[in-house]
Design a protein around this motif. Sequence first.
Motif, PDB file in Angstrom:
ATOM      1  N   ALA A 114       0.846  -1.190   0.000  1.00  0.00           N
ATOM      2  CA  ALA A 114       0.000   0.000   0.000  1.00  0.00           C
ATOM      3  C   ALA A 114       0.882   1.242   0.000  1.00  0.00           C
ATOM      4  N   VAL A 115       0.488   2.236  -0.836  1.00  0.00           N
ATOM      5  CA  VAL A 115       1.252   3.488  -0.933  1.00  0.00           C
ATOM      6  C   VAL A 115       0.283   4.668  -0.883  1.00  0.00           C
ATOM      7  N   ALA A 116       0.801   5.819  -0.476  1.00  0.00           N
ATOM      8  CA  ALA A 116      -0.014   7.032  -0.427  1.00  0.00           C
ATOM      9  C   ALA A 116      -0.271   7.543  -1.834  1.00  0.00           C
ATOM     10  N   THR A 117      -1.349   8.346  -1.973  1.00  0.00           N
ATOM     11  CA  THR A 117      -1.743   8.834  -3.290  1.00  0.00           C
ATOM     12  C   THR A 117      -0.648   9.674  -3.928  1.00  0.00           C
ATOM     13  N   ALA A 118      -0.006  10.530  -3.153  1.00  0.00           N
ATOM     14  CA  ALA A 118       1.013  11.430  -3.696  1.00  0.00           C
ATOM     15  C   ALA A 118       2.412  10.825  -3.635  1.00  0.00           C
ATOM     16  N   GLN A 119       2.560   9.589  -3.204  1.00  0.00           N
ATOM     17  CA  GLN A 119       3.875   8.963  -3.058  1.00  0.00           C
ATOM     18  C   GLN A 119       4.477   8.662  -4.421  1.00  0.00           C
ATOM     19  N   LYS A 120       5.763   8.946  -4.620  1.00  0.00           N
ATOM     20  CA  LYS A 120       6.422   8.758  -5.908  1.00  0.00           C
ATOM     21  C   LYS A 120       7.235   7.472  -5.976  1.00  0.00           C
ATOM     22  N   PHE A 121       7.664   6.954  -4.823  1.00  0.00           N
ATOM     23  CA  PHE A 121       8.438   5.724  -4.796  1.00  0.00           C
ATOM     24  C   PHE A 121       7.844   4.786  -3.739  1.00  0.00           C
ATOM     25  N   CYS A 122       7.888   3.476  -4.033  1.00  0.00           N
ATOM     26  CA  CYS A 122       7.364   2.485  -3.094  1.00  0.00           C
ATOM     27  C   CYS A 122       8.302   2.371  -1.905  1.00  0.00           C
ATOM     28  N   GLY A 123       7.743   2.460  -0.714  1.00  0.00           N
ATOM     29  CA  GLY A 123       8.559   2.341   0.484  1.00  0.00           C
ATOM     30  C   GLY A 123       8.986   0.912   0.769  1.00  0.00           C
ATOM     31  N   GLU A 124       8.368  -0.062   0.085  1.00  0.00           N
ATOM     32  CA  GLU A 124       8.672  -1.466   0.337  1.00  0.00           C
ATOM     33  C   GLU A 124       9.794  -1.967  -0.578  1.00  0.00           C
ATOM     34  N   CYS A 125       9.635  -1.737  -1.913  1.00  0.00           N
ATOM     35  CA  CYS A 125      10.623  -2.235  -2.866  1.00  0.00           C
ATOM     36  C   CYS A 125      11.444  -1.137  -3.515  1.00  0.00           C
ATOM     37  N   GLY A 126      11.055   0.133  -3.340  1.00  0.00           N
ATOM     38  CA  GLY A 126      11.841   1.254  -3.868  1.00  0.00           C
ATOM     39  C   GLY A 126      11.586   1.581  -5.325  1.00  0.00           C
TER      40      GLY A 126
END
Length: 203
Positions: free
Chosen positions: A187-199
Amino acid sequence: MAFFDKLGEMTRNAADMVSDNMEITRIQSDITMQQGNINVYQRELGMYYWSKYLTGMQLDEEAMHICDKIVVAQERIHKLEAEIESIKTTRAAEKAERAEQKRQEAEARAAEEKAKQELAEAERAAQKREAEEYAIAQWADEARESDDVPKAVEAAVDLSEAEAAEVENTEAENTEAEKFCPFCGAAVATAQKFCGECGESLS
């Protein structure tokens, strides 16, 4: 005088030894080169007979036996290469399965977290409503005691409108589109540009 003669003899012997060693080294180098040439010629000879074998020419028994061993070795190579491909295919399938499992787990965690947030928001909203209802009841009691009923009604209307606005804001926040990483499913935030899990980049 004998000492100098002996010294001169030792010097000549040392010089001869150095010269002999250099010559021997040169000869050994030439021998090594010729041995390399022999290996090349043997390979050329082998390729010559191998090409005859491939065209179906009947060779002598020993040459045929050697060519047959080459065929067996080639078949073994093909079998080993097939085993390598099988290992790669199996590993790729396992990797894909793990990635899918990880994505499903991430979706399940996101759904669980969302359910917890919704439950917490619902509990907060219920508590807020109870507090407002209690406040309205208190004001109503105070208004009845002071014969100021219109003021209590106005206060109740204001609280109801504030509550309605709060509910609308909460629903708007809950209806925002939820995103998942297309690579690992986290799960990622709407405005997030990179995945916090896999990058990976989400743009």
